[in-house]
Motif scaffolding. Structure first.
Motif, PDB file in Angstrom:
ATOM      1  N   ILE A 119     -20.170  15.045  20.415  1.00  0.00           N
ATOM      2  CA  ILE A 119     -19.728  16.476  20.644  1.00  0.00           C
ATOM      3  C   ILE A 119     -18.892  16.957  19.456  1.00  0.00           C
ATOM      4  N   PHE A 120     -18.275  16.470  18.461  1.00  0.00           N
ATOM      5  CA  PHE A 120     -17.567  17.020  17.598  1.00  0.00           C
ATOM      6  C   PHE A 120     -18.009  16.924  16.251  1.00  0.00           C
ATOM      7  N   ILE A 121     -19.076  16.065  15.778  1.00  0.00           N
ATOM      8  CA  ILE A 121     -19.580  16.106  14.456  1.00  0.00           C
ATOM      9  C   ILE A 121     -21.036  16.382  14.391  1.00  0.00           C
ATOM     10  N   TYR A 122     -20.874  17.257  13.287  1.00  0.00           N
ATOM     11  CA  TYR A 122     -22.490  17.848  12.999  1.00  0.00           C
ATOM     12  C   TYR A 122     -22.771  17.842  11.680  1.00  0.00           C
ATOM     13  N   GLY A 123     -24.254  17.800  11.580  1.00  0.00           N
ATOM     14  CA  GLY A 123     -24.935  17.882  10.113  1.00  0.00           C
ATOM     15  C   GLY A 123     -25.286  16.508   9.627  1.00  0.00           C
ATOM     16  N   LEU A 124     -25.347  16.452   8.435  1.00  0.00           N
ATOM     17  CA  LEU A 124     -25.445  15.195   7.614  1.00  0.00           C
ATOM     18  C   LEU A 124     -24.285  14.303   7.843  1.00  0.00           C
ATOM     19  N   SER A 125     -23.011  14.716   8.251  1.00  0.00           N
ATOM     20  CA  SER A 125     -22.166  14.024   8.469  1.00  0.00           C
ATOM     21  C   SER A 125     -22.218  13.075   9.682  1.00  0.00           C
ATOM     22  N   PHE A 126     -23.038  13.615  10.689  1.00  0.00           N
ATOM     23  CA  PHE A 126     -23.462  13.055  11.965  1.00  0.00           C
ATOM     24  C   PHE A 126     -24.401  11.694  11.629  1.00  0.00           C
ATOM     25  N   LEU A 127     -25.209  11.922  10.539  1.00  0.00           N
ATOM     26  CA  LEU A 127     -26.127  10.937  10.375  1.00  0.00           C
ATOM     27  C   LEU A 127     -25.373   9.720   9.559  1.00  0.00           C
ATOM     28  N   GLN A 128     -24.122   9.857   9.027  1.00  0.00           N
ATOM     29  CA  GLN A 128     -23.282   8.964   8.503  1.00  0.00           C
ATOM     30  C   GLN A 128     -22.703   8.355   9.605  1.00  0.00           C
ATOM     31  N   VAL A 129     -22.508   9.014  10.626  1.00  0.00           N
ATOM     32  CA  VAL A 129     -21.555   8.578  11.929  1.00  0.00           C
ATOM     33  C   VAL A 129     -22.741   7.414  12.544  1.00  0.00           C
TER      34      VAL A 129
END
Length: 160
Positions: A119-129
């Motif tokens: 819900i709260f993290i997008y883009g390449l940061s979500f890939l790291q998540v």
């Protein structure tokens, strides 16, 4: 109670030691290679799907890749599974119940955290998540299971 799906108790100590070292190595490599590949082990590897020259996606071929993270992740996952699912010194119904409850608890916690991230993290940061999410279920289970065993052993010692 029969526990045919568990590894022998003798596997626990060795896999636990390697698990800790591989976790530390993953953290170090994650920090060191954040912007540039500082720690490298580049080799030609077979890939099912890969980016060819950064232009288009290719299938079933050889590509040059830094495989240090793949090696450490593989070691971490294998040792984590062996450590998490090795028998305890005394494997009784109480330990089996704690194991099951810890696995259910870890699954709930893992997916609640993942849902918050979706819900709260997008883009390449979500890939790291998602990269970290591969390990969190296993880590949550190991921590919860051993913490509950520790609490129960302290409680039993207090009762005596």
């Amino acid at each position: 109670m029969k526990t045919n799906y568990l590894f022998p108790y003798s596997f626990k100590k060795g896999s636990g030691i390697i698990l800790v070292f591989s976790l530390l190595a993953l953290l170090i490599i994650s920090i060191a290679n954040r912007d540039y590949d500082v720690i490298q082990l580049s080799v030609k590897t077979f890939a099912l799907i890969y980016d060819k020259a950064g232009i288009h996606t290719a299938y079933f071929g050889l590509t040059e890749n830094n495989i240090i993270d793949e090696i450490i992740m593989t070691v971490f996952i294998i040792c984590g599974l062996i450590f998490a699912f090795s028998k305890e010194k005394i494997e009784d119904e109480m330990v089996s119940k704690i194991r099951l409850e810890s696995l259910v608890w870890a699954t709930y916690v893992n997916y609640v955290i993942l849902l918050i991230c979706v819900i709260f993290i997008y883009g390449l940061s979500f890939l790291q998540v998602m990269e970290y999410n591969m390990f969190t279920l296993l880590l949550f289970f190991i921590i919860r299971f051993h913490w509950t065993l520790y609490k129960n052993s302290k409680l039993n010692n207090y009762d005596e």
